[in-house]
Design a protein around this motif. Sequence first.
Motif, PDB file in Angstrom:
ATOM      1  N   THR A 197       0.656  -1.045  -0.081  1.00 52.20           N
ATOM      2  CA  THR A 197      -0.106   0.073  -0.148  1.00 52.20           C
ATOM      3  C   THR A 197       0.704   1.214   0.088  1.00 52.20           C
ATOM      4  O   THR A 197       0.748   2.311  -0.791  1.00 52.20           O
ATOM      5  N   LYS A 198       1.762   1.202   0.696  1.00 52.17           N
ATOM      6  CA  LYS A 198       2.757   2.602   0.896  1.00 52.17           C
ATOM      7  C   LYS A 198       3.528   2.638  -0.429  1.00 52.17           C
ATOM      8  O   LYS A 198       3.619   3.633  -1.003  1.00 52.17           O
ATOM      9  N   SER A 199       4.031   1.576  -1.069  1.00 55.88           N
ATOM     10  CA  SER A 199       4.537   1.625  -2.309  1.00 55.88           C
ATOM     11  C   SER A 199       3.838   1.906  -3.583  1.00 55.88           C
ATOM     12  O   SER A 199       4.264   2.663  -4.328  1.00 55.88           O
ATOM     13  N   LEU A 200       2.556   1.367  -3.490  1.00 57.55           N
ATOM     14  CA  LEU A 200       1.776   1.914  -4.614  1.00 57.55           C
ATOM     15  C   LEU A 200       0.794   2.970  -4.645  1.00 57.55           C
ATOM     16  O   LEU A 200       0.251   3.704  -5.544  1.00 57.55           O
ATOM     17  N   GLY A 201       0.767   3.635  -3.152  1.00 54.11           N
ATOM     18  CA  GLY A 201       0.256   4.974  -2.879  1.00 54.11           C
ATOM     19  C   GLY A 201      -1.121   4.846  -2.275  1.00 54.11           C
ATOM     20  O   GLY A 201      -1.740   5.908  -1.920  1.00 54.11           O
ATOM     21  N   SER A 202      -1.635   3.582  -2.477  1.00 53.95           N
ATOM     22  CA  SER A 202      -3.168   3.513  -1.707  1.00 53.95           C
ATOM     23  C   SER A 202      -3.638   1.954  -1.620  1.00 53.95           C
ATOM     24  O   SER A 202      -2.817   1.045  -2.299  1.00 53.95           O
ATOM     25  N   ARG A 203      -4.442   1.939  -0.678  1.00 54.53           N
ATOM     26  CA  ARG A 203      -5.002   0.456  -0.401  1.00 54.53           C
ATOM     27  C   ARG A 203      -5.587   0.007  -1.879  1.00 54.53           C
ATOM     28  O   ARG A 203      -5.510  -1.052  -2.263  1.00 54.53           O
ATOM     29  N   GLU A 204      -6.412   0.687  -2.447  1.00 56.26           N
ATOM     30  CA  GLU A 204      -7.123   0.419  -3.655  1.00 56.26           C
ATOM     31  C   GLU A 204      -6.190  -0.044  -4.773  1.00 56.26           C
ATOM     32  O   GLU A 204      -6.595  -0.941  -5.421  1.00 56.26           O
ATOM     33  N   ALA A 205      -5.081   0.579  -4.978  1.00 55.30           N
ATOM     34  CA  ALA A 205      -3.923   0.145  -5.695  1.00 55.30           C
ATOM     35  C   ALA A 205      -3.435  -1.064  -5.521  1.00 55.30           C
ATOM     36  O   ALA A 205      -2.918  -2.156  -6.361  1.00 55.30           O
ATOM     37  N   ALA A 206      -3.092  -1.265  -4.008  1.00 60.40           N
ATOM     38  CA  ALA A 206      -2.364  -2.563  -3.765  1.00 60.40           C
ATOM     39  C   ALA A 206      -3.596  -3.751  -3.866  1.00 60.40           C
ATOM     40  O   ALA A 206      -3.144  -4.770  -4.438  1.00 60.40           O
ATOM     41  N   ILE A 207      -4.957  -3.703  -3.789  1.00 60.92           N
ATOM     42  CA  ILE A 207      -5.910  -4.718  -3.888  1.00 60.92           C
ATOM     43  C   ILE A 207      -5.697  -5.084  -5.387  1.00 60.92           C
ATOM     44  O   ILE A 207      -5.815  -6.103  -5.990  1.00 60.92           O
ATOM     45  N   ALA A 208      -5.975  -3.941  -6.454  1.00 60.53           N
ATOM     46  CA  ALA A 208      -5.847  -4.010  -7.614  1.00 60.53           C
ATOM     47  C   ALA A 208      -4.737  -4.601  -8.230  1.00 60.53           C
ATOM     48  O   ALA A 208      -4.717  -5.859  -9.114  1.00 60.53           O
ATOM     49  N   SER A 209      -3.516  -4.232  -7.700  1.00 57.02           N
ATOM     50  CA  SER A 209      -2.146  -5.088  -8.115  1.00 57.02           C
ATOM     51  C   SER A 209      -2.110  -6.436  -7.801  1.00 57.02           C
ATOM     52  O   SER A 209      -1.743  -7.577  -8.729  1.00 57.02           O
ATOM     53  N   MET A 210      -2.590  -6.983  -6.700  1.00 58.70           N
ATOM     54  CA  MET A 210      -2.741  -8.345  -6.311  1.00 58.70           C
ATOM     55  C   MET A 210      -3.890  -9.172  -7.116  1.00 58.70           C
ATOM     56  O   MET A 210      -3.326 -10.207  -7.616  1.00 58.70           O
ATOM     57  N   GLY A 211      -4.834  -8.611  -7.344  1.00 57.19           N
ATOM     58  CA  GLY A 211      -5.966  -9.248  -8.211  1.00 57.19           C
ATOM     59  C   GLY A 211      -5.270  -9.477  -9.765  1.00 57.19           C
ATOM     60  O   GLY A 211      -5.372 -10.378 -10.207  1.00 57.19           O
ATOM     61  N   GLU A 212      -4.667  -8.610 -10.258  1.00 56.93           N
ATOM     62  CA  GLU A 212      -3.878  -8.612 -11.492  1.00 56.93           C
ATOM     63  C   GLU A 212      -2.800  -9.573 -11.624  1.00 56.93           C
ATOM     64  O   GLU A 212      -2.746 -10.288 -12.669  1.00 56.93           O
ATOM     65  N   ILE A 213      -2.057  -9.570 -10.780  1.00 56.23           N
ATOM     66  CA  ILE A 213      -1.119 -10.663 -10.528  1.00 56.23           C
ATOM     67  C   ILE A 213      -1.533 -12.170 -10.319  1.00 56.23           C
ATOM     68  O   ILE A 213      -1.161 -13.296 -10.818  1.00 56.23           O
ATOM     69  N   ALA A 214      -2.660 -12.256  -9.288  1.00 55.87           N
ATOM     70  CA  ALA A 214      -2.875 -13.443  -8.988  1.00 55.87           C
ATOM     71  C   ALA A 214      -3.877 -14.452  -9.701  1.00 55.87           C
ATOM     72  O   ALA A 214      -3.972 -15.529  -9.544  1.00 55.87           O
ATOM     73  N   THR A 215      -4.723 -13.706 -10.345  1.00 55.81           N
ATOM     74  CA  THR A 215      -5.995 -14.516 -10.897  1.00 55.81           C
ATOM     75  C   THR A 215      -6.118 -14.137 -12.632  1.00 55.81           C
ATOM     76  O   THR A 215      -5.998 -13.148 -12.897  1.00 55.81           O
ATOM     77  N   PRO A 216      -6.629 -15.225 -13.296  1.00 54.07           N
ATOM     78  CA  PRO A 216      -6.677 -14.949 -14.690  1.00 54.07           C
ATOM     79  C   PRO A 216      -7.659 -13.845 -15.053  1.00 54.07           C
ATOM     80  O   PRO A 216      -7.552 -13.252 -16.040  1.00 54.07           O
ATOM     81  N   LEU A 217      -8.657 -13.801 -14.339  1.00 57.80           N
ATOM     82  CA  LEU A 217      -9.614 -12.793 -14.469  1.00 57.80           C
ATOM     83  C   LEU A 217      -9.074 -11.324 -14.130  1.00 57.80           C
ATOM     84  O   LEU A 217      -9.664 -10.523 -14.447  1.00 57.80           O
ATOM     85  N   GLY A 218      -8.180 -11.278 -13.521  1.00 60.95           N
ATOM     86  CA  GLY A 218      -7.224 -10.192 -13.123  1.00 60.95           C
ATOM     87  C   GLY A 218      -7.813  -9.166 -12.078  1.00 60.95           C
ATOM     88  O   GLY A 218      -7.509  -7.869 -12.105  1.00 60.95           O
ATOM     89  N   ARG A 219      -8.749  -9.670 -11.298  1.00 58.04           N
ATOM     90  CA  ARG A 219      -9.204  -8.945 -10.223  1.00 58.04           C
ATOM     91  C   ARG A 219      -9.714  -9.841  -9.098  1.00 58.04           C
ATOM     92  O   ARG A 219      -9.795 -10.851  -9.069  1.00 58.04           O
TER      93      ARG A 219
END
Length: 254
Positions: A197-219
């Motif tokens: 969260t600190k690195s990406l600037g927001s909690r929302e950005a951190a959640i979005a980044s994890m979803g993109e990395i971890a799931t085929p649907l990207g979220r």
Amino acid sequence: MAADFDFSGKTALITGAASGIGAATARWLDAHGITKLVLVDMNRPALDALDLDCEVRRIGGDVSDSALWKIGMAEVTDLDCVLLNAGISDAFPIVDGDLARWRKLMAVNLDGVFLGLRHALKVMRSKGGTIAVTASAAAFKAEPGTAAYAAAKAAVVQLARVAAREGAEHGIRVNAIAPGGVDTPIWDGMDFFADMTKSLGSREAAIASMGEIATPLGRYATADEIAAQIGFLLSDLSANITGAVLRSDGGYTL
């Protein structure tokens, strides 16, 4: 179809109801006409803060404490729907595992479900009902550091299946939902998420980044999406479904 999502005249129990999936399910049932909710969570102030229109009984307590079920729930003897959702998260490699941490996680995530199932099956025997338990995609996919959490959730899956067999003759259906990543407060207590969260600037950005990395649907899913799926499992629309596990993981376990 709308009538099948009509929960009027029914009483539902939700554990882990103060936030995340539990709170979202309470709101979903409230919006679909539930008459009474029995809500259980250790965080009583957050439980009290839930704004609901239906009749609500709020119980503060630890689901792994048998006294909660013997005393606090003694008067809860009329249930139509149950969501056993209370859980905690922890992560550590097996080689560094501390037995106390292992037992704490097992107590809440597995013992709490067992105690909740025992109570629900007893009170539902006379008229039937529906039960959903919150498992996890971690039950089906091995990841480093997840031994305790994954083992508990895998056990919850099989516990729900056994409960479905035992409850069937009494008209009780039991199913599990196995979410993958969901945007809930469970992430907020994890060091790696705080760093992200600190690195990406927001909690929302951190959640979005994890979803993109971890799931085929990207979220990742929202808690409201999982709540609606739980609502289906508790509803008459799933009347022929029991002992099933609904994986709602964006393809994570593919």
